[in-house]
Each structure stands twice: as C-alpha cells, then as structure tokens.
Design an enzyme around this catalytic site. Sequence first.
Site, PDB file in Angstrom:
ATOM      1  N   ASP A   1       0.819  -1.208   0.000  1.00 35.32           N
ATOM      2  CA  ASP A   1       0.000   0.000   0.000  1.00 35.32           C
ATOM      3  C   ASP A   1       0.856   1.262   0.000  1.00 35.32           C
ATOM      4  O   ASP A   1       2.070   1.213   0.147  1.00 35.32           O
ATOM      5  CB  ASP A   1      -0.949   0.009   1.205  1.00 35.32           C
ATOM      6  CG  ASP A   1      -0.302  -0.527   2.482  1.00 35.32           C
ATOM      7  OD1 ASP A   1       0.907  -0.298   2.660  1.00 35.32           O
ATOM      8  OD2 ASP A   1      -0.998  -1.163   3.292  1.00 35.32           O
TER       9      ASP A   1
ATOM     10  N   ASP B   1      -7.908  -3.657  14.361  1.00 31.69           N
ATOM     11  CA  ASP B   1      -9.271  -4.034  13.961  1.00 31.69           C
ATOM     12  C   ASP B   1      -9.290  -5.163  12.942  1.00 31.69           C
ATOM     13  O   ASP B   1     -10.314  -5.445  12.327  1.00 31.69           O
ATOM     14  CB  ASP B   1     -10.027  -2.821  13.416  1.00 31.69           C
ATOM     15  CG  ASP B   1      -9.354  -2.201  12.194  1.00 31.69           C
ATOM     16  OD1 ASP B   1      -8.324  -2.738  11.733  1.00 31.69           O
ATOM     17  OD2 ASP B   1      -9.853  -1.167  11.694  1.00 31.69           O
TER      18      ASP B   1
ATOM     19  N   HIS C   1      -7.568  -5.410  10.072  1.00 30.05           N
ATOM     20  CA  HIS C   1      -7.373  -5.120   8.650  1.00 30.05           C
ATOM     21  C   HIS C   1      -5.993  -5.584   8.187  1.00 30.05           C
ATOM     22  O   HIS C   1      -5.021  -5.498   8.925  1.00 30.05           O
ATOM     23  CB  HIS C   1      -7.588  -3.631   8.341  1.00 30.05           C
ATOM     24  CG  HIS C   1      -6.508  -2.714   8.833  1.00 30.05           C
ATOM     25  ND1 HIS C   1      -6.625  -1.946   9.973  1.00 30.05           N
ATOM     26  CD2 HIS C   1      -5.280  -2.415   8.331  1.00 30.05           C
ATOM     27  CE1 HIS C   1      -5.543  -1.222  10.143  1.00 30.05           C
ATOM     28  NE2 HIS C   1      -4.702  -1.499   9.163  1.00 30.05           N
TER      29      HIS C   1
ATOM     30  N   GLU D   1      -9.850  -2.194   5.208  1.00 26.83           N
ATOM     31  CA  GLU D   1     -10.507  -1.893   6.471  1.00 26.83           C
ATOM     32  C   GLU D   1     -11.724  -2.795   6.682  1.00 26.83           C
ATOM     33  O   GLU D   1     -12.179  -3.470   5.751  1.00 26.83           O
ATOM     34  CB  GLU D   1     -10.928  -0.417   6.478  1.00 26.83           C
ATOM     35  CG  GLU D   1      -9.787   0.572   6.256  1.00 26.83           C
ATOM     36  CD  GLU D   1      -8.954   0.826   7.502  1.00 26.83           C
ATOM     37  OE1 GLU D   1      -8.880  -0.065   8.374  1.00 26.83           O
ATOM     38  OE2 GLU D   1      -8.373   1.914   7.612  1.00 26.83           O
TER      39      GLU D   1
END
Length: 266
Positions: A72, A141, A143, A148
């Site tokens: 990314d 979380d 991801h 996400e």
Amino acid sequence: MRLIPLHNATDVGLWSARHIVKRINAFKPTAERPFVLGLPTGSTPLQTYKRLIEIYQAGEVSFRHVVTFNMDEYVGLAESHPESYHSFMYNNFFNHIDIHKENINLLNGNAPDVDAECRRYEEKISSYGKINLFMGGVGNDGHIAFNEPASSLASRTRIKTLTEDTRIANSRFFNGDISLVPKYALTVGVGTLLDAEEVMILVTGHAKSLALQAAVEGSVNHMWTISALQLHPKSVVVCDQPATMELKVKTVNYFRELEAENMKDL
C-alpha cells in the site's frame, strides 16, 4: 492455516526472516525466473527487515533476482516525505540489500489517475504469474494492508478511505497529529493477497489479540479481513505471546505442539 506462537516480537522477526530466506534460496531465482515477494510497512515488520539485512550481510541470501510488490501507499504524500511508504522501504530495507531498483514495485499515491494506477499494479503482478510469498501485518481491527473492516474479500488493488481508528493508530508516525495523516490510501485487495502462493502475516502485541482470535478461532467475516486467511491453502501466522491472550489455551498448545520442530533454534 499454520500458527507459529513464539515468545516475543524479536523471535517473530527472526523466524519470519529465516522463512523468507528459506523460500528464496529453495526457489533458486534467476533473472528470467525471479522470486516475487510481497512486502508491508509499519512497525511490526521492522524486526524482520533488520534480520533480513543481517542475513544478507552474512552472505546467506541475495535479492538480485527478487521482485517486490508493496502492499500500500498513502494518497497525496510525496514520495520524499519521511512517512511515505517509499521512504520507509528504502530507509529500512532496500538501501541495505542488493536488490535492483527496477525490481522494486511501489504504488504511486500521487498518480493523476489512481484507478489507472491500481489497474497497472494488478497487471504488473499478473505479468509475473503470481506473488510467491506475501508478507503482511494486521491492524488492531483486523485489517490487512488497508483493507478496512467491511472490505470485500474478493477486492483488488484500489483506493480506500482510512478509518478514524487507523488514522489515530498511524498518527504516532506524524507527531501524534491525526490531521497530518492522509485520509486515503492505495492498497492491494484481499483477493490480491489470496492470489499469492503463500501468505505470511505477522501479529505482535496485546493490542492485536482480538484480531488474532478472529483470524484463528472466528468465522470468515468481512468485518475482520484477516479472517480471509482461512480461505487460503498456504497461510501462516507468526505471533508473539501477548498477541495470543484472547486465544483459547488449548488452541495455542495445539499449534505449539504442531510446530515444535519449526520453532527450534530461535
């Protein structure tokens, strides 16, 4: 899925680095047949990069015939910015090994047409057939890359809006100021990751324990994109003891016994 439950983050870095080196050396890459390696950024893989550099300096591996694709990149952050993922990768890894610059692939977060940039990236990956090993980390979380919660598990490389939780977590790299953290990023998709021959995810620290529980003991769920690893025929999760705090004791013991031979000599 394999789970490698180690003692601490240092062990995670050493085990994962040795695993990458074993895969590269067993592959015997050449210029015509390179080993294709997917790479992450962030604090978790720093120990892995440090160990890989040490192993390279010891003459035990070469990256001359390795092609890399990063997961990314922030949108709108100059490549020269100290917190861009371009800067991170060169400062922490590429500048210290013998990889050819033309074999380094990073998303361009400043491309005039980000959709075209994402298509180009997918096509470049496809031109090599597949990624042989994709290493990644995971967010609190769950991801993976910047996929996400609620991301499609069939997603491809695209632009994503970062959640407030992710921006708060990443603000530690921007002097604690969330307003300096970009709101968007380009990221490989969950489907892109699942296309790799092997996926290795590093999980360290108690803050990641719920994500690890979702990956190992939970069901496949787009709210925890790390759970998509359950769909992959060759996935491995390398974790430290604090990250296992939400797992059942019998789960950890099961994998510890199963992987005992592979955790020696750390």
